[in-house]
Design an enzyme around this catalytic site. Structure first.
Site, PDB file in Angstrom:
ATOM      1  N   ASP A 544       1.186  14.111  -5.557  1.00  0.00           N
ATOM      2  CA  ASP A 544       1.586  14.812  -6.782  1.00  0.00           C
ATOM      3  C   ASP A 544       3.096  14.833  -6.905  1.00  0.00           C
ATOM      4  O   ASP A 544       3.820  14.588  -5.944  1.00  0.00           O
ATOM      5  CB  ASP A 544       1.005  16.231  -6.786  1.00  0.00           C
ATOM      6  CG  ASP A 544       1.431  17.026  -5.561  1.00  0.00           C
ATOM      7  OD1 ASP A 544       2.629  17.343  -5.457  1.00  0.00           O
ATOM      8  OD2 ASP A 544       0.576  17.330  -4.700  1.00  0.00           O
ATOM      9  N   GLU A 624      -0.723 -16.926  10.957  1.00  0.00           N
ATOM     10  CA  GLU A 624      -0.759 -15.691  10.153  1.00  0.00           C
ATOM     11  C   GLU A 624       0.567 -14.939  10.264  1.00  0.00           C
ATOM     12  O   GLU A 624       1.066 -14.384   9.286  1.00  0.00           O
ATOM     13  CB  GLU A 624      -1.922 -14.801  10.603  1.00  0.00           C
ATOM     14  CG  GLU A 624      -3.273 -15.326  10.131  1.00  0.00           C
ATOM     15  CD  GLU A 624      -4.437 -14.564  10.745  1.00  0.00           C
ATOM     16  OE1 GLU A 624      -5.322 -14.148   9.988  1.00  0.00           O
ATOM     17  OE2 GLU A 624      -4.470 -14.396  11.990  1.00  0.00           O
TER      18      GLU A 624
END
Ligand code: GLA
Length: 738
Positions: A544, A624
């Protein structure tokens, strides 16, 4: 006319009081908000919409309405009723039977309150709220209007606060209750903002969810009766975001009128949209009234948190951009408001509780190889914390587990050229902890009842200063042990059993708890101004604008599945900026959903946030790792555009086969287009990505392929995405104006 001040050279007057018409007009660059003190001293809402001039009290109508009563002073006039008129701050008990912004229990046990205008002041700069987060603005950027209303029978005052930030198209609202009377009263309900719209047909847009699947989009017509969201959990919650939009039923992403309310508060809240008997719409946002009953003795004040308001007639995307800009530049603070955030790797999904100092060092080594800036040691490094059943509350380093001191570990990691961050959860305690054994009365727990446990933990009573002080001291002792540059502040349960041994007034505890959290965070940011704090509550359980004042980024969800994340981040984007969205590349198959996605897809998705990793880098192949190295380099190149650019939603992942979004630089010369395929079928139709916000007459070049596009055509026709070569294929296209 009283005071009129200009804001910005040739701009509009930000706040104008017209003494003859008794109107207050608040102007931003493209919106106007107007209210009027009427003949009885009530403050009526007249208008909020496109920039306008003149007095708009012609919108008010007066009819004799059955069962809608009239104020005493109206005498024989049965056409004046607060039950029908649009109000700025409706109170319970003076003839408006709709949802109220203020409900007071008086000393005589009654619930009446009748607020009338007394005075006002207009000042330069944006007001701040003691102890609470709020939008900030300098004297050049903002003005404040304070209107004092009073209930003459009790002496209670409501000081309505309006902050006007013209350049941001933002108006903020808050209210301070002052008990200037002689008797103690209780505030039973207080909503920080109310918006009464006399005409129009509106939808309400809200965001619901659950742990690991937050902020799902919901749009429904405002019904007769009311539509209400909120949280009774003591936190803003995974279940509903403290953010709501009222949109004209024809409003789309790109056009149409819409209003937003964004609550700058991290505790229980309420958001409501009500269509009344006359088809008028009332939207309100404020504190959750259940479990709330706040005493105000004579001379005392109560400060409600702030709501950020915005309006546009240019559709939902523009409304979101207003919110992004406001939160990013006038709510978030500190060094990392503007600075590019470090790319981090977090140990949680890499090792969970099962690590040693060696594991963290190895993660740092691999991070170095992959071009990652920081390693974060998540839960499990303190007390007896080898699982989630014990140790919370005991903030001392488990040196046995780490195989040495924290200081040494940090030094070794820093020596590799890697920054160090750490996880904490200061508000919580396990019953199996030294802290709980020493201070069983420091938790929220009702005497004579067994408390509700969640994740084997109880909540420390942060409404008490001595508890906050003690934890602050413990945490500082940890942070002082070495060069800690990042903290992940977690909070892993909802509040129940709300009883504080520190007060006789249990109706104030949940609110005071949030103030305690803010106090801790304020002290922490003051003491460690360069510390980057990432908020977290089981992912996005306290995501928030209130937390964003202290923590410029928040772990958006415990769900790191790239495909789910596209939806979670889509929902988050309506009210919150990308710069606040914590997002990491995690392992495949994903730990929450079991879904397999390509590394590139996870990368593109995590780049719509504060990019990082959350997997065991050591388990990856050399190939990777090389890919990660390239991706972190790429991220650094795009980071300023991602963090500070204008964000556009380009698809609706609930309806479309792709999730797509774009970042456009402020000068509109640089564009990063992103798309993730969400669905695969045989003989796929072609998806086009259509950018927005470009210059129509400019030529843009795809910096990889050299293909050139005319801005207008690009926005109209889009670019066909190549056929997917695998499931959940992702695309990133970087364009520059030539
Ligand atoms: C919460 C957080 C996770 C992780 C764990 C640790 O669930 O959201 O990211 O930090 O706690 O216990």
């Amino acid at each position: 006319m009283t005071e009129i001040r200009m804001i910005k050279g040739e701009g509009h007057m930000a706040i104008i009081y017209d003494d003859r018409k008794k109107t207050f007009t608040l102007n931003t660059e493209s919106t106007t908000y107007q209210m009027q003190v009427d003949r009885y001293g009530f403050l009526l809402h007249l208008y909020y919409g496109k920039l306008a001039e003149g007095c708009m009290d012609y919108v008010l109508t007066y009819y004799d309405r059955g069962f809608s009563g009239n104020p005493y002073e109206a005498g024989k006039d049965r056409t004046y009723s607060l039950d029908a008129l649009p109000q700025e701050f409706p109170c319970r008990g003076n003839g408006d039977f709709r949802a109220a912004a203020l409900t007071v229990r008086n000393a005589d046990g009654t619930y009446c309150c009748d607020m009338r205008y007394r005075s006002h002041v207009i000042v330069k700069g944006k007001y701040d709220l003691p102890g609470l987060p709020a939008v900030y603005g300098t004297e050049q950027e903002a003005q404040t209007l304070e209107i004092t209303m009073e209930d003459s029978a009790s002496g209670l005052q409501a000081v309505l606060l309006y902050g006007v930030l013209p350049e941001l198209d933002i108006i903020t609202r808050s209210v301070r209750i002052v008990n200037a009377g002689e008797k103690k009263v209780y505030i039973e309900n207080i909503q920080s903002a109310c918006l009464d719209l006399l005409s129009g047909n509106y939808d309400v847009i809200s965001f619901y969810g659950r742990h690991a699947m937050e902020r799902n989009f919901q749009r429904i017509p405002v019904p007769h009766g009311s539509f209400r969201i909120g949280s009774r959990r003591g936190t803003s919650s995974h279940q509903y975001s403290p953010f709501m939009i009222l949109a004209d039923k024809n409003a789309t992403e790109d056009a149409g009128s819409c209003y937003a309310m964004n609550f700058v508060y991290s505790g229980g809240f309420s958001g409501e949209a009500e269509k009344d008997q006359f088809n008028q719409t009332r939207m309100m946002m404020g504190l959750q009234d259940e479990l709330f009953s706040y005493p105000a003795a004579p001379g005392e004040t109560f400060q409600a948190p702030e709501v950020i308001l915005s309006y546009t007639d240019k559709g939902l995307n523009r409304l979101s951009q207003h919110m992004h800009r406001c939160i990013r530049t006038h709510v978030c603070r500190g060094k990392y408001r503007d600075a590019v955030r470090p790319v981090l790797v977090n140990s949680w999904e890499a090792a969970y509780f099962d690590f040693t100092g060696e594991t963290i060092r190895k993660l740092a080594e691999d991070a170095k190889e992959c071009g990652i800036d920081m390693v974060v040691m998540d839960d499990g490094w303190f007390g007896s914390r080898d699982g989630d059943f014990s140790g919370l509350g005991d903030w001392h380093v488990n040196e046995e587990k780490l195989g040495g001191t924290l200081r040494d570990l940090i030094r070794q990691i820093n020596d590799m050229g890697i920054k160090f961050g750490i996880w904490i959860e200061p508000e919580m305690v396990n019953e199996d902890s030294d802290l709980y054994r020493a201070h069983p009365d420091w938790v929220l727990s009702v005497p004579g009842r067994k408390p509700v446990r969640a994740r084997y933990q109880l909540v420390l009573d942060f409404s008490r200063k001595e508890v906050v002080d003690a934890l602050f001291e413990q945490i500082c002792k940890i942070l002082d042990q070495g060069n800690i540059e990042y903290v992940k502040w977690d909070m892993n349960r909802s509040l129940s059993d709300v009883y504080s041994a520190g007060t006789e007034e249990q109706g104030r505890v949940l609110y005071d708890y949030v103030l305690g959290v803010y106090d801790f965070l304020e002290r922490l940011t003051a003491r460690y101004p360069d510390l980057l704090i990432e908020g977290c509550s089981g992912g996005g359980g306290r995501f928030d604008a209130g937390m964003m004042y202290y923590t410029p980024q928040i772990w958006c969800s415990d769900n790191t599945d790239a495909v789910d994340r596209v939806k979670i981040q889509y929902g988050s984007s309506f009210g919150y900026p990308v710069s606040a969205v914590g997002a990491h590349v995690s392992a495949s198959p994903n730990h929450q959903t079991g879904r397999r996605t390509p590394m590139y897809t996870r990368t593109v998705t995590a780049m719509a946030g504060t990019f990082g990793y959350e997997l065991n880098l050591g388990a990856l192949s050399g190939e990777e790792k090389k890919e990660i190295r390239q991706q972190t380099d790429l991220y650094r190149k795009y980071a300023p555009l991602i963090q500070n650019g204008t964000y556009y939603r380009l698809s609706n992942p609930y309806e479309d086969e792709i999730g797509a979004w774009a970042f456009v630089s402020e000068d509109r010369r640089k564009v990063l287009l992103n798309a993730v395929t969400l669905d695969v079928h045989g003989n796929m139709t072609v998806n086009y990505i259509k950018p927005k916000g470009l210059k129509e007459d400019a030529v843009y070049e795809d910096m990889s392929s050299g293909q050139r596009y005319c801005g207008a055509a690009l926005m109209e026709a889009g670019i066909p995405l190549p056929a997917a070569a695998c499931e959940y294929e992702a695309y990133q296209i970087y364009l520059e104006e030539v």
